[in-house]
Scaffold this motif. Structure first.
Motif, PDB file in Angstrom:
ATOM      1  N   ALA A   1       0.830  -1.212   0.000  1.00 31.95           N
ATOM      2  CA  ALA A   1       0.000   0.000   0.000  1.00 31.95           C
ATOM      3  C   ALA A   1       0.861   1.256   0.000  1.00 31.95           C
ATOM      4  O   ALA A   1       0.531   2.245  -0.667  1.00 31.95           O
ATOM      5  N   LEU A   2       1.975   1.232   0.728  1.00 32.22           N
ATOM      6  CA  LEU A   2       2.877   2.382   0.747  1.00 32.22           C
ATOM      7  C   LEU A   2       3.498   2.612  -0.630  1.00 32.22           C
ATOM      8  O   LEU A   2       3.651   3.759  -1.066  1.00 32.22           O
ATOM      9  N   ILE A   3       3.855   1.524  -1.306  1.00 33.24           N
ATOM     10  CA  ILE A   3       4.435   1.645  -2.645  1.00 33.24           C
ATOM     11  C   ILE A   3       3.460   2.354  -3.575  1.00 33.24           C
ATOM     12  O   ILE A   3       3.840   3.252  -4.342  1.00 33.24           O
ATOM     13  N   GLN A   4       2.186   1.982  -3.511  1.00 33.08           N
ATOM     14  CA  GLN A   4       1.176   2.622  -4.352  1.00 33.08           C
ATOM     15  C   GLN A   4       1.008   4.098  -3.979  1.00 33.08           C
ATOM     16  O   GLN A   4       0.866   4.959  -4.856  1.00 33.08           O
ATOM     17  N   GLU A   5       1.012   4.375  -2.690  1.00 30.83           N
ATOM     18  CA  GLU A   5       0.845   5.757  -2.232  1.00 30.83           C
ATOM     19  C   GLU A   5       2.036   6.614  -2.650  1.00 30.83           C
ATOM     20  O   GLU A   5       1.878   7.755  -3.093  1.00 30.83           O
TER      21      GLU A   5
ATOM     22  N   GLU B   1      10.283  15.645  -5.902  1.00 31.39           N
ATOM     23  CA  GLU B   1      10.727  16.857  -5.217  1.00 31.39           C
ATOM     24  C   GLU B   1       9.535  17.531  -4.560  1.00 31.39           C
ATOM     25  O   GLU B   1       8.415  17.447  -5.060  1.00 31.39           O
ATOM     26  N   PRO B   2       9.718  18.224  -3.418  1.00 28.81           N
ATOM     27  CA  PRO B   2      10.995  18.496  -2.762  1.00 28.81           C
ATOM     28  C   PRO B   2      11.478  17.362  -1.856  1.00 28.81           C
ATOM     29  O   PRO B   2      12.593  17.426  -1.353  1.00 28.81           O
ATOM     30  N   PHE B   3      10.617  16.332  -1.616  1.00 27.53           N
ATOM     31  CA  PHE B   3      11.076  15.211  -0.806  1.00 27.53           C
ATOM     32  C   PHE B   3      11.506  14.074  -1.708  1.00 27.53           C
ATOM     33  O   PHE B   3      10.805  13.732  -2.663  1.00 27.53           O
ATOM     34  N   ALA B   4      12.658  13.502  -1.416  1.00 33.43           N
ATOM     35  CA  ALA B   4      13.152  12.380  -2.209  1.00 33.43           C
ATOM     36  C   ALA B   4      12.192  11.209  -2.087  1.00 33.43           C
ATOM     37  O   ALA B   4      11.782  10.843  -0.992  1.00 33.43           O
ATOM     38  N   ARG B   5      11.810  10.636  -3.247  1.00 31.02           N
ATOM     39  CA  ARG B   5      10.845   9.544  -3.227  1.00 31.02           C
ATOM     40  C   ARG B   5      11.566   8.212  -3.022  1.00 31.02           C
ATOM     41  O   ARG B   5      12.433   7.843  -3.808  1.00 31.02           O
ATOM     42  N   PRO B   6      11.207   7.481  -1.976  1.00 28.75           N
ATOM     43  CA  PRO B   6      11.858   6.201  -1.739  1.00 28.75           C
ATOM     44  C   PRO B   6      11.158   5.081  -2.507  1.00 28.75           C
ATOM     45  O   PRO B   6       9.957   5.113  -2.728  1.00 28.75           O
ATOM     46  N   ALA B   7      11.941   4.090  -2.895  1.00 29.24           N
ATOM     47  CA  ALA B   7      11.415   2.853  -3.467  1.00 29.24           C
ATOM     48  C   ALA B   7      11.521   1.777  -2.401  1.00 29.24           C
ATOM     49  O   ALA B   7      12.601   1.549  -1.849  1.00 29.24           O
ATOM     50  N   LEU B   8      10.402   1.138  -2.086  1.00 22.62           N
ATOM     51  CA  LEU B   8      10.356   0.187  -0.984  1.00 22.62           C
ATOM     52  C   LEU B   8      10.286  -1.246  -1.496  1.00 22.62           C
ATOM     53  O   LEU B   8       9.727  -1.515  -2.557  1.00 22.62           O
TER      54      LEU B   8
ATOM     55  N   ILE C   1       7.883   8.669   3.542  1.00 23.47           N
ATOM     56  CA  ILE C   1       7.230   7.442   4.022  1.00 23.47           C
ATOM     57  C   ILE C   1       6.192   7.773   5.086  1.00 23.47           C
ATOM     58  O   ILE C   1       5.069   7.242   5.066  1.00 23.47           O
ATOM     59  N   ILE C   2       6.549   8.647   6.026  1.00 23.47           N
ATOM     60  CA  ILE C   2       5.624   9.014   7.101  1.00 23.47           C
ATOM     61  C   ILE C   2       4.380   9.684   6.530  1.00 23.47           C
ATOM     62  O   ILE C   2       3.247   9.407   6.952  1.00 23.47           O
ATOM     63  N   LEU C   3       4.555  10.570   5.552  1.00 13.80           N
ATOM     64  CA  LEU C   3       3.410  11.253   4.948  1.00 13.80           C
ATOM     65  C   LEU C   3       2.526  10.271   4.177  1.00 13.80           C
ATOM     66  O   LEU C   3       1.295  10.346   4.251  1.00 13.80           O
ATOM     67  N   ALA C   4       3.146   9.355   3.445  1.00 17.48           N
ATOM     68  CA  ALA C   4       2.365   8.361   2.715  1.00 17.48           C
ATOM     69  C   ALA C   4       1.585   7.471   3.672  1.00 17.48           C
ATOM     70  O   ALA C   4       0.410   7.155   3.439  1.00 17.48           O
ATOM     71  N   HIS C   5       2.230   7.090   4.763  1.00 15.51           N
ATOM     72  CA  HIS C   5       1.545   6.259   5.757  1.00 15.51           C
ATOM     73  C   HIS C   5       0.399   7.022   6.408  1.00 15.51           C
ATOM     74  O   HIS C   5      -0.663   6.453   6.683  1.00 15.51           O
ATOM     75  N   SER C   6       0.598   8.307   6.663  1.00 18.30           N
ATOM     76  CA  SER C   6      -0.473   9.111   7.255  1.00 18.30           C
ATOM     77  C   SER C   6      -1.700   9.141   6.352  1.00 18.30           C
ATOM     78  O   SER C   6      -2.839   9.106   6.825  1.00 18.30           O
ATOM     79  N   GLU C   7      -1.471   9.196   5.039  1.00 16.55           N
ATOM     80  CA  GLU C   7      -2.588   9.160   4.099  1.00 16.55           C
ATOM     81  C   GLU C   7      -3.359   7.851   4.236  1.00 16.55           C
ATOM     82  O   GLU C   7      -4.598   7.833   4.221  1.00 16.55           O
ATOM     83  N   LEU C   8      -2.642   6.741   4.384  1.00 15.01           N
ATOM     84  CA  LEU C   8      -3.301   5.441   4.541  1.00 15.01           C
ATOM     85  C   LEU C   8      -4.068   5.373   5.855  1.00 15.01           C
ATOM     86  O   LEU C   8      -5.205   4.908   5.905  1.00 15.01           O
ATOM     87  N   ALA C   9      -3.432   5.828   6.931  1.00 14.92           N
ATOM     88  CA  ALA C   9      -4.046   5.715   8.259  1.00 14.92           C
ATOM     89  C   ALA C   9      -5.290   6.571   8.383  1.00 14.92           C
ATOM     90  O   ALA C   9      -6.258   6.189   9.047  1.00 14.92           O
ATOM     91  N   THR C  10      -5.298   7.729   7.736  1.00 14.25           N
ATOM     92  CA  THR C  10      -6.432   8.646   7.860  1.00 14.25           C
ATOM     93  C   THR C  10      -7.692   8.075   7.226  1.00 14.25           C
ATOM     94  O   THR C  10      -8.799   8.468   7.579  1.00 14.25           O
ATOM     95  N   ARG C  11      -7.567   7.126   6.305  1.00 10.39           N
ATOM     96  CA  ARG C  11      -8.736   6.588   5.617  1.00 10.39           C
ATOM     97  C   ARG C  11      -9.557   5.650   6.497  1.00 10.39           C
ATOM     98  O   ARG C  11     -10.707   5.379   6.207  1.00 10.39           O
ATOM     99  N   GLY C  12      -8.964   5.154   7.580  1.00 10.30           N
ATOM    100  CA  GLY C  12      -9.680   4.194   8.404  1.00 10.30           C
ATOM    101  C   GLY C  12     -10.252   4.783   9.672  1.00 10.30           C
ATOM    102  O   GLY C  12     -11.435   4.622   9.971  1.00 10.30           O
ATOM    103  N   ARG C  13      -9.431   5.484  10.430  1.00 13.51           N
ATOM    104  CA  ARG C  13      -9.845   6.013  11.734  1.00 13.51           C
ATOM    105  C   ARG C  13      -9.266   7.400  11.928  1.00 13.51           C
ATOM    106  O   ARG C  13      -8.410   7.827  11.141  1.00 13.51           O
ATOM    107  N   PRO C  14      -9.688   8.119  12.958  1.00 10.33           N
ATOM    108  CA  PRO C  14      -9.027   9.387  13.268  1.00 10.33           C
ATOM    109  C   PRO C  14      -7.521   9.178  13.408  1.00 10.33           C
ATOM    110  O   PRO C  14      -7.069   8.185  13.967  1.00 10.33           O
TER     111      PRO C  14
ATOM    112  N   GLY D   1      -3.558  19.164   4.201  1.00 12.09           N
ATOM    113  CA  GLY D   1      -4.569  18.421   3.465  1.00 12.09           C
ATOM    114  C   GLY D   1      -4.667  16.958   3.849  1.00 12.09           C
ATOM    115  O   GLY D   1      -5.415  16.207   3.215  1.00 12.09           O
ATOM    116  N   SER D   2      -3.937  16.560   4.872  1.00  8.21           N
ATOM    117  CA  SER D   2      -3.889  15.140   5.214  1.00  8.21           C
ATOM    118  C   SER D   2      -5.105  14.651   5.993  1.00  8.21           C
ATOM    119  O   SER D   2      -5.405  13.454   6.010  1.00  8.21           O
ATOM    120  N   GLY D   3      -5.777  15.549   6.702  1.00  2.85           N
ATOM    121  CA  GLY D   3      -6.885  15.138   7.553  1.00  2.85           C
ATOM    122  C   GLY D   3      -6.442  14.685   8.930  1.00  2.85           C
ATOM    123  O   GLY D   3      -7.280  14.370   9.780  1.00  2.85           O
TER     124      GLY D   3
END
Length: 361
Positions: free
Chosen positions: A204-208, A215-222, A287-300, A326-328
């Motif tokens: 899921a993180l890879i897709q996110e 840029e401006p954050f280096a995109r990691p490949a997991l 990674i933290i921002l991408a994970h936050s996007e995933l986490a926000t979709r389920g619960r506060p 914009g993350s929620g």
């Protein structure tokens, strides 16, 4: 979602602290050692586990107290609903156990994950890519836990079965094969579930991350490097076949306790451990921002960022704040001074922290 009416009693250097009228951005400002990170640690205990520092419970108890601490907060999940009152504490009579209450009723620590998804970024995590594989497994497990509260129970049961198998393997007497069969049945069941949770999260993180600009954050490949077969039956067979080698080593050599998170810089195909500290920080934030996007979709979702802004240039700071806006998620940030937060100052709730006391600015 708003976490509000937050109280800390006898927690580290906070004798009695209350934080009211929170907002999406919440900023704690003060000198080093004032108690800013202690507040973040208290908030992190609204998730299962040991919090952002992974400290023993006794270290969290304030010297001014009677041997325990209490942390409380009201969760306003929906505007028209009554808040959920969350609490976690140590009873001085039972100092070795952290207790939980939800709406005044006893609950398990795992149940906290049903109400809140919590993620964090601390300065200690800057070493993640050069740290041990175990540190990266814990990092992945915390992220899984934020989207799947049952993951903590699965991990705990796997660790218990692993300890039992290792104990049997290290005995001077040859272990009973039938007993090993039973232990390995549990180990393979929980191990397959543990690995599946990690694999789903990383996928899921890879897709996110694929949708993020480089840029401006280096995109990691997991990548997920499994420490053993992923399917229960195959893992059980591998454990059985590996008994002789494992007994010689006095420990289990295959399984999800050997998993590894592979991180590379996208575009360059350079291992994260070989990148500059600035590139590593940028990838970690991504990674933290991408994970936050995933986490926000389920619960506060609660996001705790300790001393993150001071180490970013103005362009990356502005990009970070825009993403967070914009993350929620409800965001808590710490810093030693206000200027790095000028872009969010007008929309943030701000407290100055001094010697375990807070003053609203």
């Amino acid at each position: 979602m708003t976490l509000d009416r937050i109280t800390l009693s006898s927690f580290r250097n906070h004798a009695e602290t209350r934080l009211d009228e929170t907002r999406q951005f919440n900023l704690l400002v003060g000198e080093n050692g004032a108690g800013k990170t202690n507040i973040l640690e208290a908030l992190s205990l609204f998730a299962p586990g040991r919090g952002i520092r992974r400290s023993p419970l006794g270290d969290m108890v304030g010297q001014q107290g009677a041997g325990g601490f209490t942390i409380g907060a009201s969760l306003f999940a929906e505007p028209d609903q009554e808040p959920v009152r969350l609490g976690t504490y140590i009873d001085a009579a039972r100092p070795g156990r952290r207790l939980v209450r939800v709406n005044s009723s006893e609950a398990s620590a795992v149940s906290l994950g049903e109400w809140l998804a919590i993620g964090w970024l601390t300065p200690a995590m800057d070493r993640l890519f050069t740290d041990s594989a175990g540190a990266r497994r814990r990092f992945v497990d915390r992220m899984v836990l934020a989207v799947d509260p049952t993951h903590a129970r699965t991990a705990s049961r796997y660790e218990a079965a692993l300890r039992e198998r290792n104990r049997l393997l290290s005995d001077d007497v040859e272990p009973d094969p039938t007993w090993l069969d039973g232990v390995e049945a549990q180990l393979s069941e929980y191990g397959a579930a543990l690995a599946a949770g990690r694999a789903r999260l990383i996928s899921a993180l890879i897709q996110e991350l694929a949708g993020l600009p480089e840029e401006p954050f280096a995109r990691p490949a997991l990548g997920y490097a499994a420490g053993g077969p992923l399917h229960q039956s195959e893992l059980a067979s591998a454990l059985r076949e590996n008994r002789r080698k494992d007994r010689a080593a006095s420990r289990t050599l295959i399984g999800p306790h050997k998993d590894e998170l592979d991180v590379r810089m996208a575009g360059k195909n350079v291992p994260a451990a070989s990148c500059s500290t600035g590139e590593q920080k940028a990838m970690l934030i991504a990674i933290i921002l991408a994970h936050s996007e995933l986490a926000t979709r389920g619960r506060p979702n609660l996001l705790l960022l300790d001393e993150v802004a001071a180490h970013l240039d103005p362009i990356r700071r502005e990009a970070l704040f825009d993403r967070l806006r914009g993350s929620g998620a409800q965001v808590w940030l710490t810093g030693t001074e206000l200027p790095p937060f000028d872009n969010i100052r007008q929309e943030a709730a701000i407290w100055r922290v001094e010697h375990g006391r807070t003053v609203r600015l």
